[in-house]
Design a protein around this motif. Sequence first.
Motif, PDB file in Angstrom:
ATOM      1  N   GLU A 263       6.471  -5.206  -7.946  1.00 30.06           N
ATOM      2  CA  GLU A 263       6.709  -6.456  -8.830  1.00 30.06           C
ATOM      3  C   GLU A 263       8.026  -7.180  -8.078  1.00 30.06           C
ATOM      4  O   GLU A 263       7.917  -8.475  -7.780  1.00 30.06           O
ATOM      5  N   ARG A 264       8.952  -6.505  -7.807  1.00 28.97           N
ATOM      6  CA  ARG A 264      10.100  -7.009  -7.039  1.00 28.97           C
ATOM      7  C   ARG A 264       9.736  -7.648  -5.864  1.00 28.97           C
ATOM      8  O   ARG A 264      10.313  -8.713  -5.524  1.00 28.97           O
ATOM      9  N   HIS A 265       8.904  -6.861  -5.230  1.00 28.49           N
ATOM     10  CA  HIS A 265       8.761  -7.313  -3.676  1.00 28.49           C
ATOM     11  C   HIS A 265       7.670  -8.545  -3.900  1.00 28.49           C
ATOM     12  O   HIS A 265       7.849  -9.330  -2.901  1.00 28.49           O
ATOM     13  N   LEU A 266       6.979  -8.705  -4.672  1.00 28.62           N
ATOM     14  CA  LEU A 266       5.977  -9.740  -4.481  1.00 28.62           C
ATOM     15  C   LEU A 266       6.837 -11.007  -5.200  1.00 28.62           C
ATOM     16  O   LEU A 266       6.586 -12.150  -4.564  1.00 28.62           O
ATOM     17  N   THR A 267       7.603 -10.531  -6.219  1.00 31.12           N
ATOM     18  CA  THR A 267       8.367 -11.891  -6.603  1.00 31.12           C
ATOM     19  C   THR A 267       9.317 -12.425  -5.459  1.00 31.12           C
ATOM     20  O   THR A 267       9.401 -13.936  -5.397  1.00 31.12           O
TER      21      THR A 267
ATOM     22  N   ALA B 231       0.895  -1.194  -0.016  1.00 28.41           N
ATOM     23  CA  ALA B 231       0.071  -0.020  -0.032  1.00 28.41           C
ATOM     24  C   ALA B 231       0.894   1.103   0.054  1.00 28.41           C
ATOM     25  O   ALA B 231       0.516   2.360  -0.637  1.00 28.41           O
ATOM     26  N   ALA B 232       2.033   1.041   0.586  1.00 34.35           N
ATOM     27  CA  ALA B 232       2.806   2.409   0.758  1.00 34.35           C
ATOM     28  C   ALA B 232       3.757   2.574  -0.701  1.00 34.35           C
ATOM     29  O   ALA B 232       4.517   3.517  -0.698  1.00 34.35           O
ATOM     30  N   MET B 233       3.924   1.480  -1.513  1.00 35.28           N
ATOM     31  CA  MET B 233       4.503   1.658  -2.725  1.00 35.28           C
ATOM     32  C   MET B 233       3.926   2.099  -3.701  1.00 35.28           C
ATOM     33  O   MET B 233       2.650   2.133  -4.031  1.00 35.28           O
ATOM     34  N   THR B 234       4.315   2.722  -4.756  1.00 34.98           N
ATOM     35  CA  THR B 234       3.964   3.532  -5.832  1.00 34.98           C
ATOM     36  C   THR B 234       4.795   3.131  -7.120  1.00 34.98           C
ATOM     37  O   THR B 234       4.058   3.205  -8.194  1.00 34.98           O
ATOM     38  N   ASP B 235       5.869   2.726  -6.989  1.00 38.26           N
ATOM     39  CA  ASP B 235       6.585   2.268  -8.158  1.00 38.26           C
ATOM     40  C   ASP B 235       6.041   0.601  -8.613  1.00 38.26           C
ATOM     41  O   ASP B 235       6.448  -0.090  -7.865  1.00 38.26           O
ATOM     42  N   PRO B 236       5.580   0.508  -9.873  1.00 43.03           N
ATOM     43  CA  PRO B 236       5.204  -0.858 -10.124  1.00 43.03           C
ATOM     44  C   PRO B 236       6.290  -1.723 -10.130  1.00 43.03           C
ATOM     45  O   PRO B 236       6.263  -3.132 -10.036  1.00 43.03           O
ATOM     46  N   TRP B 237       7.499  -1.298 -10.739  1.00 48.21           N
ATOM     47  CA  TRP B 237       8.855  -2.249 -10.700  1.00 48.21           C
ATOM     48  C   TRP B 237       8.991  -2.513  -9.476  1.00 48.21           C
ATOM     49  O   TRP B 237       9.264  -3.872  -9.184  1.00 48.21           O
ATOM     50  N   GLU B 238       8.904  -1.683  -8.218  1.00 45.55           N
ATOM     51  CA  GLU B 238       9.289  -2.172  -7.047  1.00 45.55           C
ATOM     52  C   GLU B 238       8.203  -3.118  -6.406  1.00 45.55           C
ATOM     53  O   GLU B 238       8.662  -4.045  -5.623  1.00 45.55           O
TER      54      GLU B 238
END
Length: 201
Positions: free
Chosen positions: A171-175, A162-169
């Motif tokens: 995706e990396r966090h989910l991966t 919820a605190a993230m706005t960068d899509p790449w970040e």
Amino acid sequence: MTDPLFLSKSAFAARIGRTPSYITWLKGNNRLVLSPDGKQVDVLATEALILETADPSKAAVAARHQQDRIQRDVLSQITPLSEATSTAAPPQPAGAKAGQPDFQKARAHREYYLAQLAEAEFHKVQGSLVDMKAVSTGAYNAGRMLRDQLMSMPPQLAPELAAMTDPWEIERHLTEALRRSLEDAERMSSADLEHDLITSS
């Protein structure tokens, strides 16, 4: 059709080269066919019954005795049993009990399944065969654990994402979270399956 040939028990014992006690043993094991009056041995029917219920593991010994009898001309007046039965199964002897067990078939059946069990045990010891129940239980437990682990991720990740706005970040966090979860599940399921296999053996 060949006429019946009857001999006394002692004469039949001499004919087949055995002792009178062997004839008594044949009678006790329902392998002796007697004449209608019960006093003499029906030679042809008894020889056919002995052949039909013979132990296959003793076939070589029986063949040697048969050859010895032929050489002594004991059977010079009739066709040797080996020739009479080479092309056809022996007829059901007259006077034999109905449903007489076929020893050869029963012995072959038993040996076949003992060999199957021995082969299965060999493959199990080699590690190429495992207990199906243990594998099924392990697979079910692994699937259930993986499901529970994945279902527990959204509540854990929601505040961080919820605190993230960068899509790449994101995706990396989910991966990374998925990789950690799957690696944990793999380690736990492998340990559980190994435990199930050990306890089932």
